[in-house]
Scaffold this motif. Structure first.
Motif, short mmCIF file in Angstrom:
data_model
loop_
_atom_site.label_atom_id
_atom_site.label_comp_id
_atom_site.label_asym_id
_atom_site.label_seq_id
_atom_site.Cartn_x
_atom_site.Cartn_y
_atom_site.Cartn_z
N MET A 160 1.16 -1.47 0.38
CA MET A 160 0.17 0.07 0.08
C MET A 160 0.88 1.69 -0.07
SD MET A 160 -3.26 0.50 1.95
CE MET A 160 -2.65 0.98 3.89
N VAL A 161 0.52 2.12 -0.92
CA VAL A 161 1.24 3.89 -0.80
C VAL A 161 0.98 4.36 0.34
CG1 VAL A 161 1.71 5.39 -2.48
CG2 VAL A 161 1.67 3.74 -3.23
N PRO A 162 2.04 4.65 0.73
CA PRO A 162 1.56 6.15 2.13
C PRO A 162 0.95 7.28 1.34
CG PRO A 162 3.91 5.78 1.66
CD PRO A 162 3.20 4.72 0.80
N LYS A 163 0.07 7.45 2.61
CA LYS A 163 -0.73 9.07 2.88
C LYS A 163 0.31 10.23 1.77
CE LYS A 163 -4.50 11.76 3.10
NZ LYS A 163 -5.61 11.97 4.34
N ILE A 164 0.45 10.77 0.98
CA ILE A 164 0.75 12.37 1.08
C ILE A 164 -0.09 13.23 1.81
CG2 ILE A 164 2.88 13.52 -0.22
CD1 ILE A 164 3.55 11.20 -2.08
N VAL A 165 0.79 13.94 2.58
CA VAL A 165 0.53 15.16 3.32
C VAL A 165 1.06 16.15 3.28
CG1 VAL A 165 -0.88 15.91 5.24
CG2 VAL A 165 -0.92 13.27 5.43
N ASP A 166 0.85 17.01 3.18
CA ASP A 166 1.01 18.61 2.92
C ASP A 166 0.72 19.71 4.28
OD1 ASP A 166 1.18 21.65 2.81
OD2 ASP A 166 0.62 21.77 1.07
N ALA A 167 2.68 18.97 5.12
CA ALA A 167 2.30 19.64 6.37
C ALA A 167 1.76 20.58 6.58
CB ALA A 167 4.12 19.38 6.63
N ASP A 168 2.56 21.45 6.15
CA ASP A 168 1.28 23.43 5.95
C ASP A 168 0.55 23.09 6.41
OD1 ASP A 168 4.40 24.28 6.33
OD2 ASP A 168 4.50 24.46 4.73
N ALA A 169 0.09 22.24 4.82
CA ALA A 169 -1.66 22.54 4.79
C ALA A 169 -1.77 21.96 6.43
CB ALA A 169 -1.90 22.18 3.58
N ARG A 170 -1.95 21.09 6.70
CA ARG A 170 -1.74 20.20 7.34
C ARG A 170 -1.91 21.00 9.24
NH1 ARG A 170 -3.37 14.77 9.29
NH2 ARG A 170 -4.54 15.09 6.86
N ARG A 171 -0.77 21.84 9.24
CA ARG A 171 -1.20 22.58 10.36
C ARG A 171 -2.02 23.57 10.09
NH1 ARG A 171 4.92 22.18 8.89
NH2 ARG A 171 5.32 20.40 10.93
N GLN A 172 -2.05 24.33 9.06
CA GLN A 172 -2.83 25.51 9.01
C GLN A 172 -4.09 24.88 9.41
OE1 GLN A 172 -2.46 28.33 8.62
NE2 GLN A 172 0.14 28.27 8.48
N ASP A 173 -4.95 23.86 8.77
CA ASP A 173 -6.31 22.82 9.15
C ASP A 173 -6.36 23.22 10.65
OD1 ASP A 173 -6.63 22.59 6.67
OD2 ASP A 173 -5.82 20.98 6.35
N VAL A 174 -5.07 22.70 11.68
CA VAL A 174 -4.98 22.37 12.69
C VAL A 174 -5.74 24.12 13.65
CG1 VAL A 174 -3.57 21.32 15.18
CG2 VAL A 174 -3.46 20.12 13.34
N VAL A 175 -4.74 24.95 13.12
CA VAL A 175 -4.75 26.07 13.40
C VAL A 175 -5.77 26.94 12.85
CG1 VAL A 175 -4.00 28.38 12.54
CG2 VAL A 175 -2.17 26.98 12.85
N GLN A 176 -7.06 26.63 12.11
CA GLN A 176 -8.20 26.64 11.91
C GLN A 176 -9.12 26.08 13.03
OE1 GLN A 176 -7.06 29.40 9.97
NE2 GLN A 176 -9.61 29.06 9.73
N ALA A 177 -8.67 24.81 13.17
CA ALA A 177 -9.68 24.50 14.49
C ALA A 177 -9.35 24.86 15.87
CB ALA A 177 -9.40 22.80 14.84
N VAL A 178 -8.40 25.46 16.18
CA VAL A 178 -8.06 25.81 17.03
C VAL A 178 -8.54 27.23 17.17
CG1 VAL A 178 -6.44 27.38 19.04
CG2 VAL A 178 -5.98 25.24 16.92
N LEU A 179 -9.17 27.98 16.61
CA LEU A 179 -9.44 29.02 16.91
C LEU A 179 -10.46 29.04 16.40
CD1 LEU A 179 -7.59 30.67 13.40
CD2 LEU A 179 -7.31 31.47 15.60
#
Length: 92
Positions: free
Chosen positions: A1-20
């Protein structure tokens, strides 16, 4: 199975939006890693992959807010506006 490629900067911004969102609705005291992970639709371990703890997460979030508020364009506003097209009667 191929590992999922995640955009780390985009994921951090998603988390920031959740915090806000949490802070806006329930206040800063509710912004724990578990609550943020739930709000972002992630596992706590996924949030910990990007932030070591609540302190680092909140510092990054507040730094992001400061960057957004204090952002200044790199050039004068007159250079950022569309310029009239020659022979168009001044229309853009």
């Amino acid at each position: 199975m191929v590992p999922k490629i995640v955009d780390a900067d985009a994921r951090r911004q998603d988390v920031v939006q959740a915090v806000l969102r949490i802070i806006a609705v329930d206040g800063l005291e509710r912004a724990s890693l578990r609550e943020v992970a739930d709000e972002a639709g992630l596992a706590v371990g996924s949030v910990r992959h990007y932030f070591q703890g609540s302190e680092e997460l909140l510092a990054f979030t507040f730094g992001t807010v400061v960057d957004r508020v204090s952002w200044k364009p790199c050039c004068p506003p007159s250079l950022m506006l569309p310029q009239p097209v020659p022979n168009s009667g001044g229309l853009f």
